[in-house]
Design a protein around this motif. Structure first.
Motif, PDB file in Angstrom:
ATOM      1  N   GLY A  36       0.507  -1.185   0.042  1.00  0.00           N
ATOM      2  CA  GLY A  36       0.056   0.087   0.076  1.00  0.00           C
ATOM      3  C   GLY A  36       0.695   1.247  -0.044  1.00  0.00           C
ATOM      4  O   GLY A  36       0.188   2.440   0.026  1.00  0.00           O
ATOM      5  N   ALA A  37       2.046   0.957  -0.040  1.00  0.00           N
ATOM      6  CA  ALA A  37       3.016   2.485  -0.055  1.00  0.00           C
ATOM      7  C   ALA A  37       3.699   2.554  -1.474  1.00  0.00           C
ATOM      8  O   ALA A  37       3.963   1.474  -1.916  1.00  0.00           O
ATOM      9  CB  ALA A  37       3.886   2.285   1.106  1.00  0.00           C
ATOM     10  N   PRO A  38       3.795   3.887  -1.765  1.00  0.00           N
ATOM     11  CA  PRO A  38       4.689   4.080  -3.197  1.00  0.00           C
ATOM     12  C   PRO A  38       6.118   3.943  -2.954  1.00  0.00           C
ATOM     13  O   PRO A  38       6.840   4.668  -2.033  1.00  0.00           O
ATOM     14  CB  PRO A  38       4.101   5.498  -3.390  1.00  0.00           C
ATOM     15  N   PHE A  39       6.690   3.355  -3.901  1.00  0.00           N
ATOM     16  CA  PHE A  39       8.453   3.129  -3.761  1.00  0.00           C
ATOM     17  C   PHE A  39       8.605   3.412  -5.266  1.00  0.00           C
ATOM     18  O   PHE A  39       8.264   3.321  -6.172  1.00  0.00           O
ATOM     19  CB  PHE A  39       8.683   2.032  -3.514  1.00  0.00           C
ATOM     20  N   LEU A  40      10.144   4.215  -5.369  1.00  0.00           N
ATOM     21  CA  LEU A  40      10.914   4.062  -6.385  1.00  0.00           C
ATOM     22  C   LEU A  40      12.091   3.220  -6.272  1.00  0.00           C
ATOM     23  O   LEU A  40      12.835   3.574  -5.558  1.00  0.00           O
ATOM     24  CB  LEU A  40      11.178   5.704  -6.714  1.00  0.00           C
ATOM     25  N   PHE A  41      12.141   2.230  -7.165  1.00  0.00           N
ATOM     26  CA  PHE A  41      13.428   1.367  -6.942  1.00  0.00           C
ATOM     27  C   PHE A  41      14.312   1.877  -7.978  1.00  0.00           C
ATOM     28  O   PHE A  41      13.945   2.177  -9.158  1.00  0.00           O
ATOM     29  CB  PHE A  41      13.013  -0.138  -7.198  1.00  0.00           C
ATOM     30  N   THR A  42      15.527   1.937  -7.662  1.00  0.00           N
ATOM     31  CA  THR A  42      16.750   1.997  -8.582  1.00  0.00           C
ATOM     32  C   THR A  42      17.972   1.432  -8.188  1.00  0.00           C
ATOM     33  O   THR A  42      17.981   0.386  -7.163  1.00  0.00           O
ATOM     34  CB  THR A  42      16.981   3.634  -8.626  1.00  0.00           C
ATOM     35  N   ALA A  43      19.000   1.489  -8.865  1.00  0.00           N
ATOM     36  CA  ALA A  43      20.484   0.847  -8.527  1.00  0.00           C
ATOM     37  C   ALA A  43      21.031   1.573  -7.463  1.00  0.00           C
ATOM     38  O   ALA A  43      20.937   2.955  -7.404  1.00  0.00           O
ATOM     39  CB  ALA A  43      21.144   0.755  -9.759  1.00  0.00           C
ATOM     40  N   ALA A  44      21.842   0.962  -6.715  1.00  0.00           N
ATOM     41  CA  ALA A  44      22.463   1.550  -5.323  1.00  0.00           C
ATOM     42  C   ALA A  44      23.523   2.640  -5.957  1.00  0.00           C
ATOM     43  O   ALA A  44      23.993   3.313  -5.422  1.00  0.00           O
ATOM     44  CB  ALA A  44      23.061   0.571  -4.644  1.00  0.00           C
ATOM     45  N   HIS A  45      24.102   2.127  -6.940  1.00  0.00           N
ATOM     46  CA  HIS A  45      25.145   2.823  -7.497  1.00  0.00           C
ATOM     47  C   HIS A  45      24.590   4.375  -7.990  1.00  0.00           C
ATOM     48  O   HIS A  45      25.177   5.410  -8.011  1.00  0.00           O
ATOM     49  CB  HIS A  45      25.846   2.222  -8.809  1.00  0.00           C
ATOM     50  N   VAL A  46      23.269   4.322  -8.378  1.00  0.00           N
ATOM     51  CA  VAL A  46      22.769   5.559  -8.530  1.00  0.00           C
ATOM     52  C   VAL A  46      22.526   6.465  -7.358  1.00  0.00           C
ATOM     53  O   VAL A  46      22.707   7.665  -7.384  1.00  0.00           O
ATOM     54  CB  VAL A  46      21.373   5.239  -9.295  1.00  0.00           C
ATOM     55  N   THR A  47      22.056   5.971  -6.146  1.00  0.00           N
ATOM     56  CA  THR A  47      21.835   6.789  -5.072  1.00  0.00           C
ATOM     57  C   THR A  47      23.284   7.130  -4.400  1.00  0.00           C
ATOM     58  O   THR A  47      23.135   8.043  -3.597  1.00  0.00           O
ATOM     59  CB  THR A  47      20.812   5.868  -4.042  1.00  0.00           C
ATOM     60  N   ASP A  48      24.321   6.283  -4.829  1.00  0.00           N
ATOM     61  CA  ASP A  48      25.469   6.677  -4.519  1.00  0.00           C
ATOM     62  C   ASP A  48      25.923   8.151  -4.814  1.00  0.00           C
ATOM     63  O   ASP A  48      26.769   8.732  -4.123  1.00  0.00           O
ATOM     64  CB  ASP A  48      26.661   5.711  -4.893  1.00  0.00           C
ATOM     65  N   TYR A  69      11.907   8.913   1.803  1.00  0.00           N
ATOM     66  CA  TYR A  69      13.102   8.333   2.494  1.00  0.00           C
ATOM     67  C   TYR A  69      13.863   7.341   1.630  1.00  0.00           C
ATOM     68  O   TYR A  69      13.307   6.602   0.925  1.00  0.00           O
ATOM     69  CB  TYR A  69      12.512   7.461   3.575  1.00  0.00           C
ATOM     70  N   MET A  70      15.188   7.407   1.803  1.00  0.00           N
ATOM     71  CA  MET A  70      16.034   6.630   0.728  1.00  0.00           C
ATOM     72  C   MET A  70      16.826   5.549   1.706  1.00  0.00           C
ATOM     73  O   MET A  70      17.145   5.823   2.736  1.00  0.00           O
ATOM     74  CB  MET A  70      17.157   7.497   0.117  1.00  0.00           C
ATOM     75  N   ALA A  71      16.959   4.277   1.155  1.00  0.00           N
ATOM     76  CA  ALA A  71      17.441   3.232   1.723  1.00  0.00           C
ATOM     77  C   ALA A  71      18.283   2.579   0.544  1.00  0.00           C
ATOM     78  O   ALA A  71      17.821   2.575  -0.684  1.00  0.00           O
ATOM     79  CB  ALA A  71      16.528   2.278   2.565  1.00  0.00           C
ATOM     80  N   TYR A  72      19.405   1.826   0.797  1.00  0.00           N
ATOM     81  CA  TYR A  72      20.107   0.993   0.064  1.00  0.00           C
ATOM     82  C   TYR A  72      20.774  -0.037   0.779  1.00  0.00           C
ATOM     83  O   TYR A  72      20.845   0.087   1.922  1.00  0.00           O
ATOM     84  CB  TYR A  72      21.056   1.994  -0.785  1.00  0.00           C
ATOM     85  N   VAL A  73      21.238  -1.054  -0.085  1.00  0.00           N
ATOM     86  CA  VAL A  73      21.921  -2.179   0.614  1.00  0.00           C
ATOM     87  C   VAL A  73      23.637  -1.671   0.602  1.00  0.00           C
ATOM     88  O   VAL A  73      23.935  -0.933  -0.273  1.00  0.00           O
ATOM     89  CB  VAL A  73      22.080  -3.412  -0.284  1.00  0.00           C
ATOM     90  N   ASP A  74      24.083  -1.544   2.038  1.00  0.00           N
ATOM     91  CA  ASP A  74      25.198  -0.827   2.359  1.00  0.00           C
ATOM     92  C   ASP A  74      26.175  -1.916   1.777  1.00  0.00           C
ATOM     93  O   ASP A  74      26.072  -3.117   1.948  1.00  0.00           O
ATOM     94  CB  ASP A  74      25.285  -0.545   3.675  1.00  0.00           C
ATOM     95  N   ILE A  88      20.856  -2.517  -5.305  1.00  0.00           N
ATOM     96  CA  ILE A  88      19.724  -2.126  -5.125  1.00  0.00           C
ATOM     97  C   ILE A  88      19.374  -1.020  -4.213  1.00  0.00           C
ATOM     98  O   ILE A  88      19.945  -1.028  -3.011  1.00  0.00           O
ATOM     99  CB  ILE A  88      18.653  -3.460  -4.861  1.00  0.00           C
ATOM    100  N   ALA A  89      18.494  -0.033  -4.511  1.00  0.00           N
ATOM    101  CA  ALA A  89      18.161   0.832  -3.333  1.00  0.00           C
ATOM    102  C   ALA A  89      16.876   1.204  -3.871  1.00  0.00           C
ATOM    103  O   ALA A  89      16.318   1.070  -4.915  1.00  0.00           O
ATOM    104  CB  ALA A  89      19.176   2.364  -3.624  1.00  0.00           C
ATOM    105  N   TYR A  90      16.159   2.118  -2.890  1.00  0.00           N
ATOM    106  CA  TYR A  90      14.716   2.580  -2.991  1.00  0.00           C
ATOM    107  C   TYR A  90      14.641   3.946  -2.250  1.00  0.00           C
ATOM    108  O   TYR A  90      15.270   4.168  -1.240  1.00  0.00           O
ATOM    109  CB  TYR A  90      13.738   1.443  -2.640  1.00  0.00           C
ATOM    110  N   PHE A  91      13.354   4.454  -2.847  1.00  0.00           N
ATOM    111  CA  PHE A  91      12.979   5.441  -2.139  1.00  0.00           C
ATOM    112  C   PHE A  91      11.393   5.341  -1.757  1.00  0.00           C
ATOM    113  O   PHE A  91      10.653   4.854  -2.752  1.00  0.00           O
ATOM    114  CB  PHE A  91      12.788   6.993  -2.989  1.00  0.00           C
TER     115      PHE A  91
END
Length: 121
Positions: A36-48, A69-74, A88-91
């Protein structure tokens, strides 16, 4: 309002560089609804790239900062992103920002492209 057409789900992601103010495309993302929540998925190298500026996406008001809120695999301290097999990362987006993104998505597909897509279906 969530994208049900895959062509409405895929969006370019830009960065506005802190040093120069220059805006350039650095990747793509995909909108999804999860529990029920909206997310934007992208690559972690993009969020870097947030180290160098704000990540942005097209909205009804032009290219705007991604709101959420942004989160990613560290990575482990001894690793680098080129060795990352997950990447992988997401907002988790705020509701108003998701609607602004989706309202304009079809504007970026030309009529010729829409015809080609329809013919492929």
């Amino acid at each position: 309002m969530y994208a049900v057409d895959p062509h409405d789900s895929l969006v370019p992601i830009f960065v506005e560089h802190l040093s120069s103010g220059k805006v350039e495309q650095v990747g793509t993302g995909i909108f999804i609804e999860f529990q029920g929540a909206p997310f934007l998925f992208t690559a972690a190298h993009v969020t870097d790239i947030t180290e160098y500026g704000s990540l942005m996406a097209p909205t009804a008001n032009g290219i705007s900062a991604i709101d959420g809120y942004m989160a990613y695999v560290d990575l482990l301290p001894e690793s680098n992103r080129s060795e990352d097999t997950v990447d992988i990362a997401y907002f988790r987006l705020t509701q108003p920002s998701l609607e602004a993104y989706l309202l304009i998505s079809s504007l970026y597909i030309s009529q010729d492209a829409k015809s080609s897509i329809t013919q492929l279906s």
